[in-house]
Enzyme design. Structure first.
Site, PDB file in Angstrom:
ATOM      1  N   ASP A 158      -3.295  -3.395  -9.525  1.00  0.00           N
ATOM      2  CA  ASP A 158      -2.396  -4.538  -9.591  1.00  0.00           C
ATOM      3  C   ASP A 158      -1.217  -4.149 -10.476  1.00  0.00           C
ATOM      4  O   ASP A 158      -1.413  -3.709 -11.615  1.00  0.00           O
ATOM      5  CB  ASP A 158      -3.113  -5.746 -10.189  1.00  0.00           C
ATOM      6  CG  ASP A 158      -4.142  -6.325  -9.211  1.00  0.00           C
ATOM      7  OD1 ASP A 158      -4.317  -5.731  -8.120  1.00  0.00           O
ATOM      8  OD2 ASP A 158      -4.759  -7.346  -9.527  1.00  0.00           O
TER       9      ASP A 158
ATOM     10  N   ASP B  71      -6.419 -14.155   1.843  1.00  0.00           N
ATOM     11  CA  ASP B  71      -7.081 -14.705   0.656  1.00  0.00           C
ATOM     12  C   ASP B  71      -7.807 -15.968   1.095  1.00  0.00           C
ATOM     13  O   ASP B  71      -7.157 -16.945   1.471  1.00  0.00           O
ATOM     14  CB  ASP B  71      -6.052 -15.061  -0.425  1.00  0.00           C
ATOM     15  CG  ASP B  71      -5.481 -13.824  -1.110  1.00  0.00           C
ATOM     16  OD1 ASP B  71      -5.962 -12.714  -0.819  1.00  0.00           O
ATOM     17  OD2 ASP B  71      -4.550 -13.963  -1.932  1.00  0.00           O
TER      18      ASP B  71
END
Lengths: 251, 208
Positions: free
Chosen positions: A11, A130
């Site tokens: 990330d 997601d």
């Protein structure tokens, strides 16, 4: 035979590596170029960069990170986060990304996936889903998990395959950052519904979870961030463990 | 030595460029161009290709004189050329992706969709698979049998003359993943994304 892939995910925020716990409480932990190189030297099958705050902030810095990484890593590099348009995709690919992962834009504008897969080929278009459980179904979330689109994740997965996605990166919002394991039920349902490869994501806390992602979730690849990033396990250890459990991996 | 990577708008070629630059360091001049003069005068050519067979052939034909220049380089002057992925597939007479499209016709055969056996095999064939080397190929010097290479494709090249096949990989059936016919080399997998072993294949091609 085709091997199951292990994909460490980094990330990235403002050009630095972080890993969020349930998408908040970020910790800074390193240079993405160096991290990616360590992973690829350690046997990672692919590398994934997720530009987590890209939707809100100046994201030009990611192009520089991608460009530098692609000159050092010779395994596939996927970049996601904040991709809004076909032009964004073009720019990332030109910087050296091999694939892009599209989340919010794929929900909001179906043309992005349709047009980009036609222009650049399905092989480089990953749709990131997601999903969060609601009753007995899963709903698709956008904007880094902040907005509920209300769309059924299984139907959406089918639609994305039709639109030209080459792979689906499925993240369980319920599990992400919890380290209790993938939502293998979700992975299995999506993987059984589509004919394109599924990458399982969200919730890995130990090596057995990776095994479950493949065996129970029927995913083609497993993605994890914190277990690798904080040095809990190396990619090599993960592969050796999976091999021991009878999962075909590249060693 | 001059090595040209043909830039004909065939999709993303930055990884190919990066990998060749990594292998040659500064010893060999790598050109990335569609300039016909430069192509004709180069010593070696790399023909990448991403996306569909049809889109790559169309992109090639959109550049005036490019396919003739490649033909002259490869078929008349017999200089080494390496096709990667759809670059390899275009060696065929014909491809069936999207619609029937004529290829370069350098190695007789067709490009058809991998049989997914009613959904048993996911497509695209994405990831690391082992190659079975079935004949000595100059680009496989120091590459062991069963080495892993990175694949991403849904279509396969089926050459008429099986003697051109240098390696296959097992996915649904034995898929042709590398060919060598005189000066023509091709890999269905991506050496530029196949880590150290992939770079070795690129090095072998450079050192031909």
């Amino acid at each position: 035979m085709l091997k199951n892939r292990i994909i460490p995910c980094l990330d990235v925020k403002n050009g630095r590596v972080v890993k969020g716990i349930n998408f908040i409480d970020l910790k800074d932990a390193g240079d993405p170029v160096e991290q990616a190189k360590i992973y690829s030297d350690g046997g990672a099958d692919e590398i994934c960069f997720l530009d987590i705050t890209a939707s809100n902030e100046n994201r030009d810095i990611i192009y520089d990170v991608v460009e530098k990484t692609s000159k050092k890593c010779f395994v596939p590099l996927t970049v996601g986060g904040g991709i809004r348009s076909v032009e964004d995709i073009n720019k990332l690919l030109n910087c050296g990304a091999d694939k892009v992962s599209i989340n919010t834009a794929a929900v909001e504008n179906s043309k992005v996936v349709i047009e980009s897969s036609k222009r650049f080929g399905s092989q480089c278009i990953v749709v990131a889903i997601d999903a969060k459980k609601n009753g007995n179904k899963w709903e698709v979330f956008t904007h880094g998990g902040r907005n509920n689109s209300g769309i059924d994740a299984l139907e959406y997965a089918n639609q994305m395959e039709e639109n030209g996605a080459g792979e689906l990166l499925v993240t369980s919002m319920d599990r992400d950052g919890t380290q209790v394991g993938y939502d293998t039920d979700l992975m299995f349902k999506i993987s059984s519904k589509v004919n394109i490869p599924v990458i399982a994501s969200g919730g890995v806390g130990n090596l057995n979870h990776l095994v479950d992602g493949i065996k129970l979730g029927k995913a083609s690849a497993v993605l994890a961030a914190s277990i690798f990033h904080y040095g809990k396990y190396s990619v090599k250890e993960a592969k050796e463990y999976m091999d021991l459990k009878g999962i075909p991996v590249r060693i | 030595m001059n090595v040209t990577i043909v830039d004909y708008n065939s999709g993303n070629i930055s990884s190919v460029i990066n990998s060749f630059n990594e292998v040659v360091k500064d010893k060999v001049n790598i050109e990335v161009t569609s300039d016909l003069k430069k192509i004709k005068s180069s010593d070696k050519i790399v023909l990448p290709g991403q996306g569909s067979f049809k889109s790559c052939v169309e992109a090639l034909n959109n550049i005036d004189g490019l396919s003739d220049a490649l033909n002259e380089f490869t078929m008349t002057n017999k200089k080494p050329l390496l096709g990667i992925c759809v670059g390899l597939q275009m060696f065929a007479d014909i491809g069936y992706e999207e619609t029937e499209t004529k290829g370069l016709g350098w190695i007789s055969g067709k490009v058809s969709k991998i049989d997914n056996q009613d959904g048993k095999y996911k497509l695209p064939h994405i990831g690391w698979n082992q190659i079975t080397v079935i004949k000595d190929s100059k680009i496989f010097k120091d590459i062991e049998n069963n080495s892993h290479m990175y694949f991403v494709h849904s279509y396969e090249f089926v050459p008429k003359d099986k003697s051109v096949i240098s390696a296959t990989t097992d996915y649904s059936s034995n898929i042709v993943c590398s060919v060598e016919k005189e000066n023509i080399f091709g890999t269905q997998f991506h050496p530029e994304k196949s880590d150290k072993l992939g770079l070795k294949i690129i090095d072998n091609f450079i050192n031909l």
